[in-house]
Design an enzyme around this catalytic site. Structure first.
Site, PDB file in Angstrom:
ATOM      1  N   ILE A 258       4.856 -31.190  25.789  1.00 23.23           N
ATOM      2  CA  ILE A 258       4.950 -32.531  26.372  1.00 23.23           C
ATOM      3  C   ILE A 258       4.123 -32.630  27.641  1.00 23.23           C
ATOM      4  O   ILE A 258       4.052 -31.692  28.431  1.00 23.23           O
ATOM      5  CB  ILE A 258       6.436 -32.848  26.666  1.00 23.23           C
ATOM      6  CG1 ILE A 258       7.252 -32.860  25.361  1.00 23.23           C
ATOM      7  CG2 ILE A 258       6.588 -34.179  27.398  1.00 23.23           C
ATOM      8  CD1 ILE A 258       8.768 -32.871  25.576  1.00 23.23           C
ATOM      9  N   CYS A 259       3.489 -33.807  27.848  1.00 22.54           N
ATOM     10  CA  CYS A 259       2.785 -34.116  29.095  1.00 22.54           C
ATOM     11  C   CYS A 259       1.590 -33.180  29.297  1.00 22.54           C
ATOM     12  O   CYS A 259       0.664 -33.161  28.502  1.00 22.54           O
ATOM     13  CB  CYS A 259       3.783 -34.067  30.253  1.00 22.54           C
ATOM     14  SG  CYS A 259       3.171 -34.706  31.817  1.00 22.54           S
ATOM     15  N   ILE A 260       1.592 -32.356  30.339  1.00 20.90           N
ATOM     16  CA  ILE A 260       0.495 -31.432  30.616  1.00 20.90           C
ATOM     17  C   ILE A 260       0.696 -30.085  29.914  1.00 20.90           C
ATOM     18  O   ILE A 260      -0.222 -29.253  29.868  1.00 20.90           O
ATOM     19  CB  ILE A 260       0.324 -31.230  32.144  1.00 20.90           C
ATOM     20  CG1 ILE A 260      -1.013 -30.561  32.488  1.00 20.90           C
ATOM     21  CG2 ILE A 260       1.502 -30.427  32.703  1.00 20.90           C
ATOM     22  CD1 ILE A 260      -2.248 -31.338  32.070  1.00 20.90           C
TER      23      ILE A 260
END
Length: 217
Positions: free
Chosen positions: A135-137
Site C-alpha cells: 500500500i502507498c509507498i
C-alpha cells in the site's frame, strides 16, 4: 475457513512510521472479512523520530516494534518470528516508515535495500506463491522482493514511478480508488495516501486491495 494474514507495520505515524489511517483501514477491513490477523514489525531502531505537529526532527530514538504496538494494541511480534507456512497472505501498509524503516528507499532511491528480516519474509511469501498487498509507498520494495518486471503502482507521481522503473519494476498509473494486480506473482498494490485527500479516499482503494488479496489467498 478463515484466512490468516500477516501485516507488517513500520512504526506509528505517517512521517517516520506506518501511516495510521492506512494501517487501521487495513486491519478493519481484514476483520470485517473474517480474516485472522497477526501484526509484525522489525525489532530495530527507527531511522529518526519526527514531531508530527511541527515536522521537526526530535533528539530521541524509538524502536519500530515498540511503536508498532501502538497501532496493534500491543498484539505485535518481531518479524523474525513470522513463518510463511502459518499464513495465507501478507499485507504492508504505507507511511514513510515503509521507505525509512522497512527499507531505505526514501534516502537511496533506486539503490535502496530492504531491511533483511522484512525482505526474507516477503521473499518467502513470493516463493510460496502466496499473495502480497503493498500500500502507498510500500510498492517501492516490490522490485527487491520479486525482481525485474514486477507490475505495481504508487499512483501517478512521475518522479517516483521513474525510480521504480529504473529498479526494474513495470509501473502502472492508478487512481486512488483502484488497485493494480500482477496476476503471475499475486502482488496487489494501491496508491492510498500517495493520492488520497481524505481517509474515505484512502479506504476506497485499500478495501479493494484487502478484498482481492483474500480472494487470491
Amino acid at each position: 475457513m478463515h484466512k490468516k494474514v500477516a501485516v507488517i507495520l513500520s512504526g506509528c505515524g505517517v512521517f517516520d512510521g506506518a501511516e495510521v489511517h492506512e494501517s487501521v483501514i487495513t486491519l478493519l477491513r481484514l476483520d470485517q472479512r473474517g480474516a485472522q490477523v497477526q501484526c509484525f514489525a522489525p525489532n530495530i531502531a527507527q531511522h529518526h523520530v519526527l514531531n508530527h505537529l511541527s515536522g521537526a526532527e526530535m533528539p530521541e530514538s524509538r524502536n519500530v516494534l515498540v511503536e508498532s504496538a501502538r497501532i496493534a494494541r500491543g498484539a505485535v511480534k518481531d518479524v523474525r518470528e513470522a513463518r510463511v507456512e502459518d499464513f495465507d497472505a501478507l499485507i504492508v501498509p504505507g507511511g514513510f516508515g515503509a521507505a525509512k524503516n522497512l527499507s531505505d528507499f526514501a534516502f537511496r532511491g533506486e539503490q535502496c535495500e530492504v531491511q533483511p528480516d522484512v525482505l526474507a519474509l516477503a521473499k518467502a511469501f513470493a516463493a510460496a506463491h502466496k499473495p502480497i498487498g503493498l500500500i502507498c509507498i510500500a510498492p517501492s520494495m516490490a522490485p527487491r522482493i520479486y525482481g525485474a518486471g514486477i507490475e505495481c503502482t504508487i499512483g501517478n507521481d512521475a518522479e517516483t514511478a521513474a525510480v521504480l522503473t529504473r529498479m526494474g519494476a513495470k509501473h502502472v498509473d492508478c487512481t486512488v480508488d483502484e488497485i493494480v494486480e500482477d496476476h503471475h506473482h499475486k502482488l496487489v498494490s494501491t496508491p492510498a495516501y500517495m493520492l488520497a485527500q481524505s481517509i474515505a479516499e484512502a479506504a476506497s482503494g485499500i478495501n479493494k486491495l484487502v478484498d482481492r488479496v483474500l480472494e487470491l489467498a
